[in-house]
Motif scaffolding. Structure first.
Motif, PDB file in Angstrom:
ATOM      1  N   ALA A  29       0.847  -1.200   0.000  1.00 40.23           N
ATOM      2  CA  ALA A  29       0.000   0.000   0.000  1.00 40.23           C
ATOM      3  C   ALA A  29       0.878   1.244   0.000  1.00 40.23           C
ATOM      4  O   ALA A  29       0.611   2.202   0.702  1.00 40.23           O
ATOM      5  CB  ALA A  29      -0.963  -0.013   1.200  1.00 40.23           C
ATOM      6  N   GLY A  30       1.924   1.191  -0.825  1.00 38.69           N
ATOM      7  CA  GLY A  30       2.960   2.230  -0.809  1.00 38.69           C
ATOM      8  C   GLY A  30       2.569   3.534  -1.455  1.00 38.69           C
ATOM      9  O   GLY A  30       3.300   4.525  -1.331  1.00 38.69           O
ATOM     10  N   GLY A  31       1.450   3.552  -2.177  1.00 38.68           N
ATOM     11  CA  GLY A  31       0.916   4.788  -2.716  1.00 38.68           C
ATOM     12  C   GLY A  31       1.928   5.631  -3.462  1.00 38.68           C
ATOM     13  O   GLY A  31       2.524   5.209  -4.448  1.00 38.68           O
ATOM     14  N   THR A  32       2.151   6.844  -2.969  1.00 40.57           N
ATOM     15  CA  THR A  32       2.989   7.802  -3.686  1.00 40.57           C
ATOM     16  C   THR A  32       4.476   7.633  -3.394  1.00 40.57           C
ATOM     17  O   THR A  32       5.281   8.496  -3.735  1.00 40.57           O
ATOM     18  CB  THR A  32       2.546   9.240  -3.371  1.00 40.57           C
ATOM     19  N   ALA A  33       4.847   6.544  -2.756  1.00 37.75           N
ATOM     20  CA  ALA A  33       6.233   6.053  -2.700  1.00 37.75           C
ATOM     21  C   ALA A  33       7.169   6.829  -1.780  1.00 37.75           C
ATOM     22  O   ALA A  33       8.381   6.783  -1.962  1.00 37.75           O
ATOM     23  CB  ALA A  33       6.839   6.000  -4.115  1.00 37.75           C
ATOM     24  N   ASP A  34       6.645   7.481  -0.751  1.00 35.78           N
ATOM     25  CA  ASP A  34       7.533   8.159   0.197  1.00 35.78           C
ATOM     26  C   ASP A  34       8.527   7.178   0.827  1.00 35.78           C
ATOM     27  O   ASP A  34       9.730   7.443   0.883  1.00 35.78           O
ATOM     28  CB  ASP A  34       6.728   8.841   1.307  1.00 35.78           C
ATOM     29  N   LEU A  35       8.030   6.045   1.314  1.00 32.01           N
ATOM     30  CA  LEU A  35       8.915   5.069   1.937  1.00 32.01           C
ATOM     31  C   LEU A  35       9.743   4.322   0.895  1.00 32.01           C
ATOM     32  O   LEU A  35      10.944   4.125   1.074  1.00 32.01           O
ATOM     33  CB  LEU A  35       8.108   4.072   2.771  1.00 32.01           C
ATOM     34  N   ALA A  36       9.105   3.895  -0.174  1.00 36.64           N
ATOM     35  CA  ALA A  36       9.810   3.099  -1.181  1.00 36.64           C
ATOM     36  C   ALA A  36      10.990   3.851  -1.773  1.00 36.64           C
ATOM     37  O   ALA A  36      12.059   3.268  -2.018  1.00 36.64           O
ATOM     38  CB  ALA A  36       8.841   2.678  -2.291  1.00 36.64           C
ATOM     39  N   ARG A  37      10.829   5.141  -2.000  1.00 35.04           N
ATOM     40  CA  ARG A  37      11.932   5.933  -2.560  1.00 35.04           C
ATOM     41  C   ARG A  37      13.107   5.984  -1.589  1.00 35.04           C
ATOM     42  O   ARG A  37      14.266   5.833  -1.984  1.00 35.04           O
ATOM     43  CB  ARG A  37      11.449   7.336  -2.891  1.00 35.04           C
ATOM     44  N   ALA A  38      12.807   6.184  -0.322  1.00 33.29           N
ATOM     45  CA  ALA A  38      13.878   6.234   0.680  1.00 33.29           C
ATOM     46  C   ALA A  38      14.548   4.867   0.816  1.00 33.29           C
ATOM     47  O   ALA A  38      15.779   4.775   0.921  1.00 33.29           O
ATOM     48  CB  ALA A  38      13.313   6.681   2.028  1.00 33.29           C
ATOM     49  N   PHE A  39      13.745   3.804   0.812  1.00 29.24           N
ATOM     50  CA  PHE A  39      14.303   2.457   0.912  1.00 29.24           C
ATOM     51  C   PHE A  39      15.189   2.143  -0.296  1.00 29.24           C
ATOM     52  O   PHE A  39      16.255   1.543  -0.157  1.00 29.24           O
ATOM     53  CB  PHE A  39      13.193   1.420   0.997  1.00 29.24           C
ATOM     54  N   ALA A  40      14.725   2.532  -1.481  1.00 28.69           N
ATOM     55  CA  ALA A  40      15.461   2.211  -2.702  1.00 28.69           C
ATOM     56  C   ALA A  40      16.846   2.870  -2.697  1.00 28.69           C
ATOM     57  O   ALA A  40      17.829   2.269  -3.150  1.00 28.69           O
ATOM     58  CB  ALA A  40      14.665   2.658  -3.923  1.00 28.69           C
ATOM     59  N   LYS A  41      16.920   4.090  -2.196  1.00 26.85           N
ATOM     60  CA  LYS A  41      18.213   4.776  -2.152  1.00 26.85           C
ATOM     61  C   LYS A  41      19.194   4.062  -1.234  1.00 26.85           C
ATOM     62  O   LYS A  41      20.405   4.087  -1.464  1.00 26.85           O
ATOM     63  CB  LYS A  41      18.010   6.217  -1.692  1.00 26.85           C
ATOM     64  N   ARG A  42      18.663   3.397  -0.202  1.00 23.55           N
ATOM     65  CA  ARG A  42      19.521   2.697   0.765  1.00 23.55           C
ATOM     66  C   ARG A  42      19.822   1.257   0.339  1.00 23.55           C
ATOM     67  O   ARG A  42      20.870   0.713   0.698  1.00 23.55           O
ATOM     68  CB  ARG A  42      18.854   2.712   2.145  1.00 23.55           C
ATOM     69  N   ALA A  43      18.916   0.640  -0.402  1.00 21.08           N
ATOM     70  CA  ALA A  43      19.083  -0.774  -0.762  1.00 21.08           C
ATOM     71  C   ALA A  43      19.919  -0.969  -2.025  1.00 21.08           C
ATOM     72  O   ALA A  43      20.364  -2.085  -2.298  1.00 21.08           O
ATOM     73  CB  ALA A  43      17.713  -1.430  -0.949  1.00 21.08           C
ATOM     74  N   ARG A  44      20.106   0.098  -2.792  1.00 22.19           N
ATOM     75  CA  ARG A  44      20.867  -0.048  -4.029  1.00 22.19           C
ATOM     76  C   ARG A  44      22.270  -0.573  -3.755  1.00 22.19           C
ATOM     77  O   ARG A  44      22.883  -0.250  -2.738  1.00 22.19           O
ATOM     78  CB  ARG A  44      20.961   1.303  -4.752  1.00 22.19           C
ATOM     79  N   GLY A  45      22.770  -1.355  -4.689  1.00 23.69           N
ATOM     80  CA  GLY A  45      24.111  -1.908  -4.530  1.00 23.69           C
ATOM     81  C   GLY A  45      24.065  -3.353  -4.076  1.00 23.69           C
ATOM     82  O   GLY A  45      22.998  -3.941  -3.878  1.00 23.69           O
ATOM     83  N   GLN A  46      25.208  -3.905  -3.891  1.00 23.55           N
ATOM     84  CA  GLN A  46      25.346  -5.330  -3.567  1.00 23.55           C
ATOM     85  C   GLN A  46      25.578  -5.519  -2.076  1.00 23.55           C
ATOM     86  O   GLN A  46      26.373  -4.823  -1.456  1.00 23.55           O
ATOM     87  CB  GLN A  46      26.518  -5.914  -4.356  1.00 23.55           C
TER      88      GLN A  46
END
Length: 259
Positions: free
Chosen positions: A73-90
């Motif tokens: 239920a991530g909607g407009t992606a406030d959390l997902a965007r922040a998570f993606a910036k931290r999860a990128r990479g190996q």
């Protein structure tokens, strides 16, 4: 139970009692209506506090490179965007970070997808029902749901699905409006006036939709309190469930682990 029996079961839509089969459509209508100005209304309704609540949740998530994360239920992606910036990479285990933005509502999901793209975050997006997640067992390291659980018809089913897709050692974060802590009598009266008078007025002025924001205020009151939601999470198998009251209990973050 026959299909007809299921169709005849009732649930809450705000303060109204409606057939279960009708609630999903009504909730969808609300979010189709408000999607375009959802973020603006969040800032206006909370005086920007929703950003503080989400920042606290992001800190508790402790996302690291290589993690797999599901935002329900991530909607407009406030959390997902922040998570993606931290999860990128190996990560240490060689996995590439992976963050899924999901929502049952196409209008909300479209806004979130576009915001992810604008940030250069090409992460997967899926329109799906939180009660029937289309992911394998034990896939994600972290699952989050922010201000979405109260709109789900079968909250226990959705929580069980979130636990199913978590790997052992993974955690669920539920950020949701809750109940004011005891002893805030004057604030409770002010909060009621704000919820049932100011919010619908603001919705009418900004989105030309007072009724959707009246429903949102009612849905907050009908949502389980902190202790009840904690018990629900424990009931579907989560361990070490912690509750963090934010802004006097206006909002609470529940964090539970799967072992």
């Amino acid at each position: 139970m026959t299909p007809q029996d299921n169709a005849d079961r009732s649930t809450h839509f705000g303060y109204q009692t409606v057939p279960e089969s009708e609630k999903a459509r009504r909730v969808a209508d609300v979010f189709h209506s408000v999607a375009a100005r959802y973020d603006l209304m969040n800032d206006l309704m909370s005086a920007g506090l929703h950003r503080v609540w989400k920042a606290f949740t992001i800190g508790q998530a402790a996302i690291r490179p290589g993690m797999r994360v599901l935002d329900v239920a991530g909607g407009t992606a406030d959390l997902a965007r922040a998570f993606a910036k931290r999860a990128r990479g190996q990560g240490r285990d060689g996995r590439e970070g992976e963050v899924w933005l999901t929502d049952i509502n196409a209008s909300m999901l479209g806004v979130g997808r576009d915001r992810m793209i604008d940030d250069g975050l090409l992460m997967p997006v899926a329109q799906c029902d939180a009660e029937k997640l289309p992911f394998p067992d034990e896939y994600f390291d972290v699952v989050s749901v922010a201000f979405g659980l109260r709109n789900m018809t079968h909250k226990d089913t959705a929580l069980a699905e979130m636990r199913r897709v978590l790997r052992p050692g993974g955690k669920l974060l539920v950020l949701e409006f809750s109940k004011l802590v005891p002893g805030l009598g004057a604030l409770e009266k002010l909060y009621d006036v704000y919820s049932f008078k100011v919010l619908p007025w603001l919705g009418a002025k900004v989105t030309d939709d007072a009724e959707s924001y009246r429903y949102l205020a009612e849905s907050i009151r009908m949502h389980p309190d902190q202790a009840t939601l904690k018990s629900m999470m424990e009931g579907v198998g989560f361990d070490r469930v912690e509750v963090f009251n934010l802004s006097g209990g206006v909002v609470a973050l529940h964090k539970g682990w799967k072992y």
